[in-house]
Write an enzyme that holds these catalytic residues in place. Structure first.
Site, PDB file in Angstrom:
ATOM      1  N   HIS A   1       0.841  -1.211   0.000  1.00  0.00           N
ATOM      2  CA  HIS A   1       0.000   0.000   0.000  1.00  0.00           C
ATOM      3  C   HIS A   1       0.874   1.259   0.000  1.00  0.00           C
ATOM      4  O   HIS A   1       0.636   2.207  -0.745  1.00  0.00           O
ATOM      5  CB  HIS A   1      -0.871   0.057   1.256  1.00  0.00           C
ATOM      6  CG  HIS A   1      -1.896  -1.029   1.386  1.00  0.00           C
ATOM      7  ND1 HIS A   1      -2.037  -1.790   2.521  1.00  0.00           N
ATOM      8  CD2 HIS A   1      -2.846  -1.468   0.531  1.00  0.00           C
ATOM      9  CE1 HIS A   1      -3.031  -2.638   2.364  1.00  0.00           C
ATOM     10  NE2 HIS A   1      -3.537  -2.478   1.172  1.00  0.00           N
TER      11      HIS A   1
ATOM     12  N   LYS B   1     -15.681  -6.859   3.922  1.00  0.00           N
ATOM     13  CA  LYS B   1     -14.702  -7.618   4.708  1.00  0.00           C
ATOM     14  C   LYS B   1     -14.792  -7.146   6.157  1.00  0.00           C
ATOM     15  O   LYS B   1     -14.843  -5.945   6.413  1.00  0.00           O
ATOM     16  CB  LYS B   1     -13.269  -7.328   4.217  1.00  0.00           C
ATOM     17  CG  LYS B   1     -12.999  -7.631   2.764  1.00  0.00           C
ATOM     18  CD  LYS B   1     -11.514  -7.384   2.455  1.00  0.00           C
ATOM     19  CE  LYS B   1     -11.299  -6.453   1.292  1.00  0.00           C
ATOM     20  NZ  LYS B   1      -9.957  -6.024   1.046  1.00  0.00           N
TER      21      LYS B   1
ATOM     22  N   ARG C   1      -1.771  -6.224  -8.281  1.00  0.00           N
ATOM     23  CA  ARG C   1      -0.746  -7.201  -7.954  1.00  0.00           C
ATOM     24  C   ARG C   1      -0.586  -8.234  -9.054  1.00  0.00           C
ATOM     25  O   ARG C   1       0.470  -8.403  -9.605  1.00  0.00           O
ATOM     26  CB  ARG C   1      -1.090  -7.905  -6.635  1.00  0.00           C
ATOM     27  CG  ARG C   1      -0.727  -7.098  -5.427  1.00  0.00           C
ATOM     28  CD  ARG C   1      -1.415  -7.581  -4.195  1.00  0.00           C
ATOM     29  NE  ARG C   1      -2.831  -7.265  -4.254  1.00  0.00           N
ATOM     30  CZ  ARG C   1      -3.640  -7.291  -3.209  1.00  0.00           C
ATOM     31  NH1 ARG C   1      -3.192  -7.667  -2.038  1.00  0.00           N
ATOM     32  NH2 ARG C   1      -4.902  -6.987  -3.338  1.00  0.00           N
TER      33      ARG C   1
ATOM     34  N   SER D   1      -3.057  -7.584   3.173  1.00  0.00           N
ATOM     35  CA  SER D   1      -3.286  -7.388   4.604  1.00  0.00           C
ATOM     36  C   SER D   1      -3.672  -8.714   5.256  1.00  0.00           C
ATOM     37  O   SER D   1      -3.230  -9.025   6.367  1.00  0.00           O
ATOM     38  CB  SER D   1      -4.401  -6.370   4.830  1.00  0.00           C
ATOM     39  OG  SER D   1      -4.030  -5.130   4.311  1.00  0.00           O
TER      40      SER D   1
HETATM   41  P1  ADP Z   1      -5.977  -5.749   0.483  1.00  0.00           P
HETATM   42  O1  ADP Z   1      -6.250  -6.133  -0.937  1.00  0.00           O
HETATM   43  O2  ADP Z   1      -4.588  -6.058   0.951  1.00  0.00           O
HETATM   44  O3  ADP Z   1      -7.041  -6.129   1.464  1.00  0.00           O
HETATM   45  P2  ADP Z   1      -6.974  -3.036   0.326  1.00  0.00           P
HETATM   46  O4  ADP Z   1      -8.385  -3.373   0.100  1.00  0.00           O
HETATM   47  O5  ADP Z   1      -6.685  -2.168   1.496  1.00  0.00           O
HETATM   48  O6  ADP Z   1      -5.964  -4.216   0.486  1.00  0.00           O
HETATM   49  O7  ADP Z   1      -6.356  -2.428  -0.989  1.00  0.00           O
HETATM   50  C1  ADP Z   1      -6.214  -1.079  -1.267  1.00  0.00           C
HETATM   51  C2  ADP Z   1      -5.498  -0.924  -2.579  1.00  0.00           C
HETATM   52  O8  ADP Z   1      -4.126  -1.314  -2.436  1.00  0.00           O
HETATM   53  C3  ADP Z   1      -6.047  -1.770  -3.725  1.00  0.00           C
HETATM   54  O9  ADP Z   1      -5.956  -1.007  -4.895  1.00  0.00           O
HETATM   55  C4  ADP Z   1      -5.101  -2.927  -3.800  1.00  0.00           C
HETATM   56  O10 ADP Z   1      -5.037  -3.471  -5.086  1.00  0.00           O
HETATM   57  C5  ADP Z   1      -3.804  -2.249  -3.431  1.00  0.00           C
HETATM   58  N1  ADP Z   1      -2.845  -3.179  -2.893  1.00  0.00           N
HETATM   59  C6  ADP Z   1      -3.025  -4.042  -1.876  1.00  0.00           C
HETATM   60  N2  ADP Z   1      -1.906  -4.752  -1.643  1.00  0.00           N
HETATM   61  C7  ADP Z   1      -0.985  -4.324  -2.545  1.00  0.00           C
HETATM   62  C8  ADP Z   1       0.371  -4.687  -2.850  1.00  0.00           C
HETATM   63  N3  ADP Z   1       0.994  -5.649  -2.181  1.00  0.00           N
HETATM   64  N4  ADP Z   1       0.999  -4.039  -3.849  1.00  0.00           N
HETATM   65  C9  ADP Z   1       0.348  -3.076  -4.544  1.00  0.00           C
HETATM   66  N5  ADP Z   1      -0.913  -2.701  -4.323  1.00  0.00           N
HETATM   67  C10 ADP Z   1      -1.590  -3.310  -3.341  1.00  0.00           C
END
Ligand code: ADP
Length: 163
Positions: free
Chosen positions: A17, A41, A89, A127
């Protein structure tokens, strides 16, 4: 001024993130990191904890933080954002993200969804993976920013962090 919104649940924020937010801050004049609280979630960290952890490890003159429990495009419109920035990703993210982007495009055609490619080293990071590894006593120091490592470990192991 070009404003972008980086939305997510950030439960908790990972190095993946942080990388996407900081790269967005290079591309736009102002970036609003938006902790979405209406996610289907269920979250381990409360909204205020997620916000506190983000503020602790993501810094930048043009980076701000906010929380929202409504429709993302409504927030974007009200705050004058021109783009929603998401990280991609792998192919596994694509279907869902593309569906979201098309929905947002149909609700608010003026907004662009911009996808930034995840760094190779962050491709597998999520996460939920961080929480799972931590719960099982694995080393998560390569997955979350150093500034929040202790907070995440304390919380994942079920101890309440009141500081
Ligand atoms: P997660 O998918 O880990 O539950 P979120 O819903 O908080 O995370 O995702 C927020 C944004 O961050 C989304 O656009 C998601 O694709 C991106 N994101 C999550 N993990 C990564 C990562 N490891 N590398 C790049 N972007 C990420």
């Amino acid at each position: 001024m070009k404003i972008a919104v980086c939305p997510g649940s950030f439960d908790p924020v990972t190095l993946g993130h942080k990388d996407i937010i900081e790269r967005a801050a290079e591309l736009f004049d102002r970036v609003i990191v938006l902790v979405m609280t209406n996610s289907v979630k269920s979250s381990m960290f409360s909204t205020s904890e997620r916000l506190r952890l983000l503020k602790k490890c993501v810094k930048g003159d043009n980076i701000e933080f906010d929380t929202y429990d409504g429709l993302l495009v409504d927030y974007a419109r009200k705050n004058g954002a021109v783009a929603i920035v998401k990280g991609l990703r792998a192919v596994s993210d694509f279907d869902y993200e593309f569906q979201q982007a098309l929905t947002n495009q149909s609700l608010f055609p003026e907004i662009e969804t911009v996808f930034l490619t995840a760094k190779g080293k962050n491709m597998f990071l999520s996460s939920s993976m961080v929480k799972e590894v931590c719960r099982l006593n694995g080393d998560i120091s390569g997955f979350v920013p150093a500034e929040i490592l202790d907070d995440v470990i304390t919380r994942c192991k079920g101890e309440v962090n009141n500081d």
